[in-house]
Motif scaffolding. Structure first.
Motif, PDB file in Angstrom:
ATOM      1  N   TRP A 133      -0.224  -4.824   4.941  1.00  0.00           N
ATOM      2  CA  TRP A 133       0.883  -5.650   5.656  1.00  0.00           C
ATOM      3  C   TRP A 133       0.258  -7.218   5.674  1.00  0.00           C
ATOM      4  CZ3 TRP A 133       5.223  -7.111   7.238  1.00  0.00           C
ATOM      5  CH2 TRP A 133       5.531  -8.097   8.451  1.00  0.00           C
TER       6      TRP A 133
ATOM      7  N   GLU B   7       4.259  -7.830  13.087  1.00  0.00           N
ATOM      8  CA  GLU B   7       3.935  -6.567  12.710  1.00  0.00           C
ATOM      9  C   GLU B   7       5.206  -5.962  11.767  1.00  0.00           C
ATOM     10  OE1 GLU B   7       1.182  -5.026  12.939  1.00  0.00           O
ATOM     11  OE2 GLU B   7       0.431  -6.701  14.161  1.00  0.00           O
TER      12      GLU B   7
ATOM     13  N   ASP C  95       6.893  -3.359  12.513  1.00  0.00           N
ATOM     14  CA  ASP C  95       8.048  -2.936  13.238  1.00  0.00           C
ATOM     15  C   ASP C  95       8.777  -4.127  13.985  1.00  0.00           C
ATOM     16  OD1 ASP C  95       7.309  -0.465  12.879  1.00  0.00           O
ATOM     17  OD2 ASP C  95       5.922  -0.106  14.755  1.00  0.00           O
TER      18      ASP C  95
ATOM     19  N   GLN D 284       8.772   0.479   6.814  1.00  0.00           N
ATOM     20  CA  GLN D 284       7.999   1.147   7.749  1.00  0.00           C
ATOM     21  C   GLN D 284       6.858   2.242   7.152  1.00  0.00           C
ATOM     22  OE1 GLN D 284      10.486   1.853  11.246  1.00  0.00           O
ATOM     23  NE2 GLN D 284      10.333  -0.209  11.790  1.00  0.00           N
ATOM     24  N   HIS D 285       7.779   3.090   6.357  1.00  0.00           N
ATOM     25  CA  HIS D 285       7.143   4.301   5.826  1.00  0.00           C
ATOM     26  C   HIS D 285       5.826   3.800   4.883  1.00  0.00           C
ATOM     27  CE1 HIS D 285       6.461   8.305   4.807  1.00  0.00           C
ATOM     28  NE2 HIS D 285       6.455   7.975   3.426  1.00  0.00           N
TER      29      HIS D 285
ATOM     30  N   ARG E 138       5.477   6.877  -0.961  1.00  0.00           N
ATOM     31  CA  ARG E 138       4.073   7.227  -0.866  1.00  0.00           C
ATOM     32  C   ARG E 138       3.388   7.248  -2.314  1.00  0.00           C
ATOM     33  NH1 ARG E 138       6.262  11.509   2.247  1.00  0.00           N
ATOM     34  NH2 ARG E 138       6.062  12.989   0.353  1.00  0.00           N
TER      35      ARG E 138
ATOM     36  N   GLN F  17       2.959   2.211   6.975  1.00  0.00           N
ATOM     37  CA  GLN F  17       2.247   3.497   7.616  1.00  0.00           C
ATOM     38  C   GLN F  17       1.385   4.125   6.700  1.00  0.00           C
ATOM     39  OE1 GLN F  17       5.553   5.687   9.461  1.00  0.00           O
ATOM     40  NE2 GLN F  17       6.082   4.204  10.894  1.00  0.00           N
ATOM     41  N   HIS F  18       1.825   4.262   5.593  1.00  0.00           N
ATOM     42  CA  HIS F  18       0.934   4.757   4.703  1.00  0.00           C
ATOM     43  C   HIS F  18      -0.119   4.191   3.768  1.00  0.00           C
ATOM     44  CE1 HIS F  18       0.088   7.472   0.797  1.00  0.00           C
ATOM     45  NE2 HIS F  18       0.444   8.268   1.784  1.00  0.00           N
TER      46      HIS F  18
END
Length: 312
Positions: free
Chosen positions: A251, A293, A295, A240-241, A108, A244-245
């Motif tokens: 991306w 993506e 994922d 992924q974390h 983060r 997502q943040h």
């Protein structure tokens, strides 16, 4: 115990505690107070760079250790003065990459740093917009330096056919990245878990930020993931974390510059440098593992390839 340093000090002792590696830390005596400081101390113009970097990080809401200014004379006549900046000791916990809570907090923090963008390159407060020729010359310097270190040969040139092919591949990826992404992101410049500490409430403080600058972020991101993932299986959750943040834009920027990042991070592998054709094949394989993506990307396989090449 004394140690040779590039400047004169009033007093100088090793800091011997379980919390600090003696090779990496010092205690410096400035006037009457003893103060804790990292080994990497910045002199001359680097002091101003550290100050600008510290102010920017504080403006972004990212904790940093207070800077201590130490002034010492190099000559007995006082004709030359060294201004040294050191980072004051902060109470915290070392980042443990085997602890998922630590790793998520670190990711983060890195994501928050990378979210700060600029249309120029360089140090905070001293950015510039270099020409294409400047960027190519800088990239060639980085390329030859990394190959020289990997081969332990100081006089590497581009005359070797295999190395020339690898250079052309890197240059093509770099041009594509710089043309498709019209801005740069703030990067640490010396990314590793040892340059961050965990504070209360899972807040992370940034240390050794004198290399902070605006640049392409994807090479640093791959290095951060390699060092923060304890094993290839944990890499998928960490990647992924991060996205997502940081959001979908990060991306897409990473995908556009992934070829540059993969190539730069493989240049320090001696076996691959000695066999450039193998490097080109591996870079192609890594790029193919990226999905549409985060994922859909085979992060575990990507990390396994890097682990294998490092061990070979």
């Amino acid at each position: 115990m004394t140690r040779a340093t590039p400047f004169r000090e009033r007093a100088h002792l090793r800091f011997l505690t379980p919390q600090a590696a003696p090779e990496n830390t010092y205690v410096i005596r400035a006037r009457t107070a003893w103060r804790f400081a990292p080994k990497e101390r910045v002199r001359h113009t680097g002091v101003a760079s550290s100050a600008r970097a510290s102010l920017l990080l504080q403006h972004l809401g990212m904790p940093t250790p207070p800077l201590i200014w130490v002034r010492e004379w190099q000559s007995h006549l006082g004709l030359k003065t060294h201004f040294i900046s050191v980072e004051k000791y902060m109470q915290g916990e070392a980042i443990n990459v085997a602890n998922p809570t630590h790793t998520r907090a670190l990711i983060r923090c890195i994501s928050q740093m990378h979210a700060n963008t600029s249309d120029k390159y360089g140090l905070p407060g001293k950015t510039h917009n270099p020409s294409a020729a400047f960027m190519e010359n800088h990239l060639r310097y980085v390329f030859l330096r990394r190959i020289s270190r990997a081969n332990k040969e100081p006089d590497i040139t581009l005359k070797n056919t295999g190395i020339t092919a690898l250079w052309n591949l890197l240059l093509g990826h770099a041009r594509a990245a710089y043309r498709s992404i019209p801005y740069t992101r703030l990067i640490h410049g010396d990314i590793n878990p040892g340059n961050f500490i965990l504070l209360d409430k899972n807040e992370v403080a940034v240390l050794d930020f004198d290399s902070l600058r605006y640049d392409q972020f994807s090479p640093e991101l791959i290095r951060a993931m390699l060092q923060s993932s304890g094993n290839p299986e944990s890499a998928k959750a960490n990647w992924q974390h991060y996205f997502q943040h940081s959001g979908v834009l990060s991306w897409h920027d990473f995908k556009r510059s992934a070829g540059l990042a993969f190539t730069l991070n493989l240049l320090s592998t001696p076996r691959l440098i000695k066999n450039p054709n193998d490097s080109i094949k591996i870079i192609s394989t890594l790029t193919d593992l990226l999905g549409n993506e985060p994922d859909e990307t085979e992060w575990t396989d990507i990390m396994r390839i890097y682990r294998y090449t490092d061990a070979s």
